[in-house]
Design a protein around this motif. Structure first.
Motif, PDB file in Angstrom:
ATOM      1  N   VAL A  53     -33.802   6.626 -26.855  1.00 31.58           N
ATOM      2  CA  VAL A  53     -33.808   6.169 -25.457  1.00 31.58           C
ATOM      3  C   VAL A  53     -34.702   7.040 -24.579  1.00 31.58           C
ATOM      4  CG1 VAL A  53     -32.356   5.804 -23.418  1.00 31.58           C
ATOM      5  CG2 VAL A  53     -31.616   4.943 -25.646  1.00 31.58           C
ATOM      6  N   LEU A  89     -34.345  -1.573 -22.247  1.00 28.96           N
ATOM      7  CA  LEU A  89     -33.454  -0.543 -21.694  1.00 28.96           C
ATOM      8  C   LEU A  89     -32.312  -1.169 -20.898  1.00 28.96           C
ATOM      9  CD1 LEU A  89     -35.935   2.247 -20.482  1.00 28.96           C
ATOM     10  CD2 LEU A  89     -34.214   2.455 -22.303  1.00 28.96           C
ATOM     11  N   ALA A  93     -29.483   0.061 -23.260  1.00 27.02           N
ATOM     12  CA  ALA A  93     -29.309   1.515 -23.190  1.00 27.02           C
ATOM     13  C   ALA A  93     -27.886   1.917 -22.815  1.00 27.02           C
ATOM     14  CB  ALA A  93     -30.305   2.129 -22.218  1.00 27.02           C
ATOM     15  N   ARG A  94     -27.292   1.216 -21.866  1.00 32.02           N
ATOM     16  CA  ARG A  94     -25.938   1.580 -21.439  1.00 32.02           C
ATOM     17  C   ARG A  94     -24.943   1.113 -22.498  1.00 32.02           C
ATOM     18  NH1 ARG A  94     -25.708  -0.637 -15.470  1.00 32.02           N
ATOM     19  NH2 ARG A  94     -23.504  -0.033 -15.677  1.00 32.02           N
ATOM     20  N   GLN A 100     -22.139   4.211 -16.692  1.00 33.10           N
ATOM     21  CA  GLN A 100     -23.594   4.388 -16.684  1.00 33.10           C
ATOM     22  C   GLN A 100     -24.071   5.147 -17.925  1.00 33.10           C
ATOM     23  OE1 GLN A 100     -25.744   3.183 -14.397  1.00 33.10           O
ATOM     24  NE2 GLN A 100     -24.312   2.434 -12.869  1.00 33.10           N
ATOM     25  N   LYS A 101     -23.158   5.650 -18.737  1.00 35.54           N
ATOM     26  CA  LYS A 101     -23.552   6.483 -19.886  1.00 35.54           C
ATOM     27  C   LYS A 101     -24.443   5.699 -20.847  1.00 35.54           C
ATOM     28  CE  LYS A 101     -23.471  10.419 -21.956  1.00 35.54           C
ATOM     29  NZ  LYS A 101     -24.939  10.339 -22.075  1.00 35.54           N
ATOM     30  N   CYS A 102     -25.553   6.320 -21.227  1.00 33.27           N
ATOM     31  CA  CYS A 102     -26.520   5.679 -22.124  1.00 33.27           C
ATOM     32  C   CYS A 102     -26.430   6.269 -23.523  1.00 33.27           C
ATOM     33  CB  CYS A 102     -27.939   5.889 -21.618  1.00 33.27           C
ATOM     34  SG  CYS A 102     -28.319   4.959 -20.131  1.00 33.27           S
ATOM     35  N   PRO A 112     -26.073   0.753 -30.265  1.00 30.14           N
ATOM     36  CA  PRO A 112     -26.028   2.212 -30.128  1.00 30.14           C
ATOM     37  C   PRO A 112     -25.706   2.898 -31.456  1.00 30.14           C
ATOM     38  CG  PRO A 112     -24.067   1.221 -29.162  1.00 30.14           C
ATOM     39  CD  PRO A 112     -24.980   0.088 -29.522  1.00 30.14           C
ATOM     40  N   SER A 121     -30.940  11.042 -21.585  1.00 25.87           N
ATOM     41  CA  SER A 121     -31.259   9.629 -21.806  1.00 25.87           C
ATOM     42  C   SER A 121     -31.271   8.910 -20.463  1.00 25.87           C
ATOM     43  CB  SER A 121     -30.202   8.963 -22.694  1.00 25.87           C
ATOM     44  OG  SER A 121     -30.265   9.471 -24.002  1.00 25.87           O
ATOM     45  N   GLU A 122     -30.274   9.217 -19.659  1.00 24.02           N
ATOM     46  CA  GLU A 122     -30.123   8.573 -18.357  1.00 24.02           C
ATOM     47  C   GLU A 122     -31.289   8.929 -17.426  1.00 24.02           C
ATOM     48  OE1 GLU A 122     -27.869  10.252 -20.046  1.00 24.02           O
ATOM     49  OE2 GLU A 122     -26.283   8.806 -20.452  1.00 24.02           O
ATOM     50  N   TYR A 125     -34.321   6.978 -18.338  1.00 19.26           N
ATOM     51  CA  TYR A 125     -34.045   5.593 -17.924  1.00 19.26           C
ATOM     52  C   TYR A 125     -34.448   5.432 -16.450  1.00 19.26           C
ATOM     53  CZ  TYR A 125     -30.715   1.578 -17.292  1.00 19.26           C
ATOM     54  OH  TYR A 125     -30.095   0.378 -17.030  1.00 19.26           O
ATOM     55  N   MET A 148     -28.343   4.543 -11.436  1.00 20.85           N
ATOM     56  CA  MET A 148     -28.231   5.529 -12.508  1.00 20.85           C
ATOM     57  C   MET A 148     -28.398   6.939 -11.950  1.00 20.85           C
ATOM     58  SD  MET A 148     -27.654   6.033 -15.692  1.00 20.85           S
ATOM     59  CE  MET A 148     -27.998   4.552 -16.670  1.00 20.85           C
TER      60      MET A 148
END
Lengths: 405, 405
Positions: A53, A89, A93-94, A100-102, A112, A121-122, A125, A148
């Motif tokens: 990510v 993404l 991604a989340r 909101q954690k990716c 994932p 990662s966030e 993003y 984010m």
């Protein structure tokens, strides 16, 4: 002489940027699922289809930025790939919205595989989606980036519990320089040309800059990667750890900050502490190149790669020296830029296949032939080349107009 | 000739074991809190006082084993330090009893700093406490070891949720060879001279051996570190990863198992697949030494240290070749033992300060000068020397009696 050097580097760097972008355009696009392959061998062949990510966000940023700022890269394939990366993404991604954690890494089709208990990662993003929003004009990307960003700031400054790291009795709460660096970089990204965002993030920017400056220790002679929450040195390996490339990268993040603040005293302090010093202590006088890790007391670091020469400290040093030269006109900084750029072009550059090699031994031999992997993608090399090209262009313009006067 | 070689190695190895044990006796004991310092520089100086649980358990095992099995090490300071290490583990390793989960690293006084979401801290806790129970005759150590063993087996075979790894949609459940290897090693430890335990763990031993054998892939030509739960090759880097030192270590674990099973067909299969083959594919024909990681398709691994020469694959190769020679009398195996032992003694050994260096470059130059660190303690070197001494002794006795006949 000086003018010749600038012109010659401008030409080499522009050509190199073309070759590097070509490499990623040719080899990294996933036309089926969107997003980018980054596990690429020396010739660009995909050796793994996992999607990291960090590297997805970074490549979305890089393509969007090039499209937006460099006329010759206003090519539809860049924008289209950036968009497909951004959509990938947004969709994948989340890990478990509304959180909101990716994820840290996803399968090719977006499931994932691993989650890191950190904010990075966030952060990438945010970086990617904000730039994509700027280049497309579509507000939904920036809206998502801002949401984010809010979560990240909450985790860093208020409550990290959603990150999932257990609070343990033996862990000293400490500041890892990567965190305020990343935040300062994001504040810079989000504030560009946007007075409202600039004002909204102004306090966060200053806070981040102050946190980074806390890492200057030992009477100003060393930047340490980890310090206590109140800016004191920590015991053990953690406390003694130095990362010259990180200090230099923090250096140019701080130079941008000092420019925005119109603070020349801060600027010259940064050039000294975050540009010159990390270079002088981090450069290998025997074989050339910057060490990956050092121990401030000169002990042996425990990271197995400590004396390897990695690509990214060198790209960050190129930016830091050239930017610091543009800000100060201190000739020593231009010479150091020349030294690092020469080392990098001769050791990391691959004139045949494009993009740079990433991992050399201490002696400068290729240790890993990969062009991309879990931590190397379309980011540090093209970012440095793009930024250096831009700085060189403005220096050349200025010099020319002085010569014409 | 053959007899001379055995006698000469027996002498060198015995002396070396003395020097290595002396190093740890002199530098690693924490007289105040119990347990061991393992972050030791080349001369034994402590550069960090963190206590890694793997290494605490391993040193308790090593000291107890030497005290119990080798008459010249029946020294009170070994037993006393092993006891203090065992008490340190009992008091501090488990993070939140009644949960059996252990920390990965503790502060000097025993507060948890980090927890790994794996079973290995717990495995070395079992290893150390069981051996300490044997040497002291105190049943509470073995009782604690058995309770922990039960938890480990539950995590591996029934429900891993207490380990804290999230179940993610993109993660293919797979078997990492380290897990059944570790279990087989523990079964061997717990079963020694104990018919009840041997019968209790017999099924687990066979299960573990079968799981390890599943890692033989590509028509028997390669041992892969990770395979699917049903023994198929996995895609990507994960699936192609090889670790020659691990295969060789698994090799001698399996040889012990085949001996217990009185299974000569299995034994000769193991010599071929887990001793000879990993050596021939993992040995660096250019510079000597075993690579740390390889990719079965010959691609470049992504581990930065892939071509470094680490101490432990070489100590495991020494054990594997000598044990396989003792089992088969295949001369080739003795020659390979001699080759690996010569390389190791000339490259890793430190005749001045004692104990071996751990991390060399591909070319065999010292990359890290540390004698101990987060992953290197009082274990692989003395274990290999102790085991080789024991095997050589029995080979020499036998040869002598043959000569006298």
């Amino acid at each position: 002489m000086h003018f010749q050097m600038l012109r010659s580097w401008h030409e080499r760097i522009s050509q190199e940027l073309d070759a590097v972008v070509e490499f990623w355009l040719r080899h990294s696009h996933d036309e089926e699922y969107g997003g980018f392959f980054t596990c690429l061998g020396q010739d660009g062949k995909i050796y793994d289809d996992l999607k990291y990510v960090w590297l997805q966000g970074r490549q979305v940023w890089m393509y969007s930025r090039l499209y937006r700022k460099v006329p010759r890269f206003r090519r539809p394939e860049l924008l289209q790939a950036a968009r497909a990366g951004g959509e990938f993404l947004l969709q994948h991604a989340r890990v478990a919205p509304p959180s909101q954690k990716c994820a840290f890494v996803l399968t090719r089709d977006g499931c994932p595989v691993k989650i890191q208990r950190t904010i990075f990662s966030e952060c990438f993003y945010v970086l990617g989606l904000d730039e994509l929003g700027r280049v497309t004009g579509e507000t939904r990307y920036q809206k998502e980036a801002l949401a984010m960003m809010e979560a990240i700031v909450h985790w860093v400054r208020e409550d990290p519990s959603e990150l999932g790291r257990p609070q343990l009795a033996g862990t000293t709460p400490h500041d890892s320089m990567a965190v305020p660096m990343m935040l300062l970089n994001l504040v810079d990204q989000l504030s560009e040309g946007d007075a409202e965002a600039a004002s909204r993030f102004s306090e966060l920017g200053s806070w981040s800059a102050q946190r980074i400056l806390m890492h200057v220790q030992r009477n100003g002679t060393a930047v340490l990667e980890n310090v206590s929450e109140d800016g004191k040195e920590l015991p053990g390996c953690l406390g003694r750890q130095q990362n010259p490339g990180h200090a230099l990268e923090a250096g140019w993040f701080l130079l941008c900050y000092a420019q925005r603040q119109h603070d020349p005293a801060l600027l010259s302090q940064i050039v000294e502490r975050f540009v010159k010093q990390p270079f002088y202590s981090g450069w290998d006088s025997e074989h050339g190149g910057l060490f990956a890790f050092q121990d401030v007391d000169g002990l042996c670091p425990t990271q197995l790669e400590w004396n390897m020469k990695l690509w990214w400290p060198h790209t960050e040093a190129m930016i830091a020296f050239l930017m610091a030269f543009a800000d100060t006109r201190d000739q020593e900084l231009l010479e150091k830029f020349d030294q690092v750029a020469k080392y990098s072009f001769s050791k990391f550059r691959d004139p045949d296949a494009g993009e740079w090699l990433g991992y050399l031994t201490r002696e400068g031999k290729v240790a890993l032939t990969i062009k991309g992997g879990p931590f190397k993608g379309c980011f540090h090399v093209p970012r440095a080349l793009y930024m250096c090209e831009e700085i060189l262009e403005s220096l050349l313009k200025e010099t020319k107009s002085t010569l014409l006067e």
